[in-house]
Design a protein around this motif. Structure first.
Motif, PDB file in Angstrom:
ATOM      1  N   LEU A  16     -12.458  14.377  49.897  1.00  0.00           N
ATOM      2  CA  LEU A  16     -12.342  13.340  50.924  1.00  0.00           C
ATOM      3  C   LEU A  16     -10.907  12.849  51.034  1.00  0.00           C
ATOM      4  N   ALA A  17     -10.218  12.796  49.894  1.00  0.00           N
ATOM      5  CA  ALA A  17      -8.829  12.340  49.895  1.00  0.00           C
ATOM      6  C   ALA A  17      -7.903  13.352  50.572  1.00  0.00           C
ATOM      7  N   THR A  18      -8.074  14.633  50.259  1.00  0.00           N
ATOM      8  CA  THR A  18      -7.173  15.632  50.853  1.00  0.00           C
ATOM      9  C   THR A  18      -7.382  15.734  52.355  1.00  0.00           C
ATOM     10  N   ARG A  19      -8.628  15.665  52.798  1.00  0.00           N
ATOM     11  CA  ARG A  19      -8.839  15.756  54.249  1.00  0.00           C
ATOM     12  C   ARG A  19      -8.291  14.519  54.956  1.00  0.00           C
ATOM     13  N   THR A  20      -8.282  13.375  54.265  1.00  0.00           N
ATOM     14  CA  THR A  20      -7.687  12.181  54.857  1.00  0.00           C
ATOM     15  C   THR A  20      -6.190  12.355  55.065  1.00  0.00           C
ATOM     16  N   LEU A  21      -5.550  13.115  54.176  1.00  0.00           N
ATOM     17  CA  LEU A  21      -4.109  13.320  54.278  1.00  0.00           C
ATOM     18  C   LEU A  21      -3.727  14.370  55.318  1.00  0.00           C
ATOM     19  N   ILE A  22      -4.548  15.404  55.503  1.00  0.00           N
ATOM     20  CA  ILE A  22      -4.079  16.536  56.330  1.00  0.00           C
ATOM     21  C   ILE A  22      -4.937  16.819  57.554  1.00  0.00           C
ATOM     22  N   GLN A  23      -6.111  16.177  57.683  1.00  0.00           N
ATOM     23  CA  GLN A  23      -6.904  16.373  58.902  1.00  0.00           C
ATOM     24  C   GLN A  23      -6.500  15.373  59.974  1.00  0.00           C
ATOM     25  N   PRO A  24      -6.461  15.787  61.244  1.00  0.00           N
ATOM     26  CA  PRO A  24      -6.113  14.839  62.311  1.00  0.00           C
ATOM     27  C   PRO A  24      -7.128  13.711  62.409  1.00  0.00           C
ATOM     28  N   LEU A  25      -6.632  12.559  62.831  1.00  0.00           N
ATOM     29  CA  LEU A  25      -7.515  11.423  63.074  1.00  0.00           C
ATOM     30  C   LEU A  25      -8.414  11.693  64.279  1.00  0.00           C
ATOM     31  N   VAL A  26      -9.621  11.150  64.227  1.00  0.00           N
ATOM     32  CA  VAL A  26     -10.468  11.159  65.417  1.00  0.00           C
ATOM     33  C   VAL A  26      -9.788  10.295  66.491  1.00  0.00           C
TER      34      VAL A  26
ATOM     35  N   PRO B 162      -1.450  15.845  67.482  1.00  0.00           N
ATOM     36  CA  PRO B 162      -2.424  15.221  66.571  1.00  0.00           C
ATOM     37  C   PRO B 162      -1.800  14.061  65.805  1.00  0.00           C
ATOM     38  N   GLN B 163      -2.602  13.053  65.548  1.00  0.00           N
ATOM     39  CA  GLN B 163      -2.178  11.897  64.769  1.00  0.00           C
ATOM     40  C   GLN B 163      -2.872  11.937  63.404  1.00  0.00           C
ATOM     41  N   TYR B 164      -2.182  11.438  62.380  1.00  0.00           N
ATOM     42  CA  TYR B 164      -2.701  11.509  61.020  1.00  0.00           C
ATOM     43  C   TYR B 164      -2.680  10.131  60.367  1.00  0.00           C
ATOM     44  N   ALA B 165      -3.555   9.956  59.383  1.00  0.00           N
ATOM     45  CA  ALA B 165      -3.565   8.702  58.634  1.00  0.00           C
ATOM     46  C   ALA B 165      -2.239   8.485  57.919  1.00  0.00           C
ATOM     47  N   ASP B 166      -1.637   9.588  57.461  1.00  0.00           N
ATOM     48  CA  ASP B 166      -0.318   9.530  56.857  1.00  0.00           C
ATOM     49  C   ASP B 166       0.722   9.760  57.946  1.00  0.00           C
ATOM     50  N   PRO B 167       1.475   8.739  58.347  1.00  0.00           N
ATOM     51  CA  PRO B 167       2.427   8.902  59.457  1.00  0.00           C
ATOM     52  C   PRO B 167       3.586   9.834  59.118  1.00  0.00           C
ATOM     53  N   SER B 168       3.744  10.212  57.851  1.00  0.00           N
ATOM     54  CA  SER B 168       4.828  11.128  57.482  1.00  0.00           C
ATOM     55  C   SER B 168       4.377  12.582  57.450  1.00  0.00           C
ATOM     56  N   PHE B 169       3.124  12.861  57.795  1.00  0.00           N
ATOM     57  CA  PHE B 169       2.625  14.238  57.822  1.00  0.00           C
ATOM     58  C   PHE B 169       2.629  14.738  59.269  1.00  0.00           C
ATOM     59  N   PRO B 170       3.072  15.968  59.513  1.00  0.00           N
ATOM     60  CA  PRO B 170       3.501  16.963  58.534  1.00  0.00           C
ATOM     61  C   PRO B 170       4.975  16.874  58.152  1.00  0.00           C
ATOM     62  N   THR B 171       5.796  16.137  58.926  1.00  0.00           N
ATOM     63  CA  THR B 171       7.228  16.079  58.648  1.00  0.00           C
ATOM     64  C   THR B 171       7.682  14.626  58.591  1.00  0.00           C
ATOM     65  N   PRO B 172       8.137  14.174  57.420  1.00  0.00           N
ATOM     66  CA  PRO B 172       8.583  12.772  57.333  1.00  0.00           C
ATOM     67  C   PRO B 172       9.902  12.552  58.059  1.00  0.00           C
ATOM     68  N   LYS B 173      10.086  11.317  58.508  1.00  0.00           N
ATOM     69  CA  LYS B 173      11.342  10.925  59.132  1.00  0.00           C
ATOM     70  C   LYS B 173      12.243  10.285  58.080  1.00  0.00           C
ATOM     71  N   PRO B 174      13.543  10.366  58.235  1.00  0.00           N
ATOM     72  CA  PRO B 174      14.448   9.744  57.270  1.00  0.00           C
ATOM     73  C   PRO B 174      14.126   8.265  57.075  1.00  0.00           C
ATOM     74  N   GLY B 175      14.100   7.853  55.822  1.00  0.00           N
ATOM     75  CA  GLY B 175      13.894   6.444  55.508  1.00  0.00           C
ATOM     76  C   GLY B 175      12.450   5.985  55.454  1.00  0.00           C
ATOM     77  N   GLN B 176      11.490   6.869  55.676  1.00  0.00           N
ATOM     78  CA  GLN B 176      10.091   6.455  55.633  1.00  0.00           C
ATOM     79  C   GLN B 176       9.668   6.054  54.224  1.00  0.00           C
ATOM     80  N   GLU B 177       8.752   5.097  54.165  1.00  0.00           N
ATOM     81  CA  GLU B 177       8.206   4.623  52.894  1.00  0.00           C
ATOM     82  C   GLU B 177       6.813   5.237  52.689  1.00  0.00           C
ATOM     83  N   PRO B 178       6.362   5.319  51.439  1.00  0.00           N
ATOM     84  CA  PRO B 178       5.006   5.817  51.180  1.00  0.00           C
ATOM     85  C   PRO B 178       3.941   4.941  51.850  1.00  0.00           C
TER      86      PRO B 178
END
Length: 398
Positions: free
Chosen positions: A160-170, A181-197
């Motif tokens: 459930l955790a891995t799909r939350t990180l890499i599956q697109p949001l409904v 596609p939009q993701y729960a993790d805004p830095s996936f798949p490519t983070p922007k400079p200066g992003q925080e966890p």
């Protein structure tokens, strides 16, 4: 750290529920470690339940073994039988039987030690089998590992955790007009400079489109599940997505007993006791247990057997996950802390612990890091038919 904020309800909630139905989405609630069990399906079965089958949601499980280590095969066979796991065996060769000509060495490179060659070839035999059989995914294990009796429940939550990180949001009212596609993790798949966890509490995770190919998600190359140490991607990095999924898990030892040496101390510094953390792999140590997708296996076989031999096998996997310069690409690698598999150090002569280093001495009690209800430590109880939830030996009690 930035915390995940759930969208406001009202009209958006109604719209989301309609989309859930239209997209044929079922949401799996977090299992025994994070709240209520029981999935509500909408139209089709969720692949998360495949985690509980005999191959843990993969198509096959390979165990790397030297034929002379019959003791390890016996112990692994018994442990797998009691936890209802089906194993396939991959046999390696002693390193001194592997010709240097089979390694993709550079012009002036010194050949590695026999131990390094032996480990490299044994693991690549498993990777070769994944490619040759055209398996969608496979788990590769070394033959001296230990795991918790509650492994399948642990993997359910991990999936459930891995799909939350890499599956697109409904899609919802906030992202319905997005061109990508939009993701729960805004830095996936490519983070922007200066992003925080971004921290995401698994029981409150957002809805994602369910995967079609694997219970762990559709866009991964390596799941690094057994290691000697793992770091979290540091804030501001542009090489690794920064999302972190955390959830309560009573199978994790209390903080004073958690061993995070070999990695960062984030787990024991920023999160409550008995927390499991899932994130993108960063600077991993040891390749005790890992899963590969078909895409990942083909890349590994090309990079490590045909293109460029640089170091020990686990270090070369790290190079692929971290996207280091000696590699042509970067794999999508996810991991978990604490690891779900660790080395088992059995009672007896310490020389049995390694075929590489000549360890001497005597170990009075078998043990493994971070595994509470150790299947290896409880084999005697399992054979005798005693134990049960109140009777298992707990290596790291509170």
């Amino acid at each position: 750290m930035i915390s995940w904020r759930r969208p406001s309800w009202g009209v958006a909630a109604v719209f989301c529920l309609l989309l859930v139905y239209l997209f044929d989405v079922g949401r799996a609630r977090v299992g025994m470690y994070g709240g209520e069990r029981g999935e509500k399906e909408v139209g089709r079965r969720d692949l998360a339940e495949d985690v509980k089958n005999g191959t843990l949601g993969f198509q096959e499980i390979f165990v790397v073994n030297l034929p002379k280590r019959t003791d390890r095969k016996d112990a692994m066979t018994l442990a797998a039988a009691y936890t209802e796991i089906k194993l396939s065996w991959i046999y390696g060769l002693p390193g001194d039987q592997i010709p240097d000509v089979t390694l993709p060495l550079s012009q002036n490179q010194t050949p590695p030690s026999p131990a390094s060659k032996g480990s490299w070839r044994a693991h690549l035999n498993a990777i070769q089998a994944v490619v040759e059989k055209d398996l969608g995914s496979a788990l590769v294990m070394e033959d001296d590992v230990d795991w918790d009796l509650r492994l399948k429940d642990q993997l359910f939550n991990f999936s459930l955790a891995t799909r939350t990180l890499i599956q697109p949001l409904v899609p919802n009212l906030e992202n319905i007009n997005s061109k990508s596609p939009q993701y729960a993790d805004p830095s996936f798949p490519t983070p922007k400079p200066g992003q925080e966890p971004t921290d995401i509490d698994l029981p409150s995770r957002p809805l994602t489109i369910p995967p079609a190919s694997s219970p762990y998600g559709d866009d991964w190359d390596i799941l690094w599940l057994g290691h000697c140490g793992m770091s979290t991607p540091p804030p501001g990095t542009t090489t690794h997505p920064l999302g972190r999924i955390f959830y309560p898990d009573p199978s994790v030892p209390d903080i004073p007993s958690v061993d995070v040496s070999g990695g960062t101390w984030d787990l024991t510094t920023f999160y409550p006791p008995h927390t499991r953390l899932v994130h993108h792999a960063y600077s991993p140590v040891c390749s005790l247990v890992y899963a590969v997708s078909q895409r990942g296996a083909r890349t590994i076989l090309y990079e490590l057997s045909i293109r460029n031999f640089t170091s020990a096998y686990d270090n070369m996997l790290r190079e692929l996950c971290d996207g280091e310069d000696m590699r042509e690409g970067k794999l999508v690698c996810l991991s978990v802390q604490p690891a779900l598999w660790t080395h088992w150090r059995e009672r007896g002569r310490r020389g049995k612990e390694s075929d590489i280093s000549g360890v001497k001495g005597w170990r009075e009690r078998g043990e493994s890091r971070n595994v509470r209800w150790s299947v290896r430590g409880n084999l005697g109880r399992l054979v005798r038919g005693v134990g049960g939830e109140g009777g298992w030996w707990d290596q790291w009690p509170d």
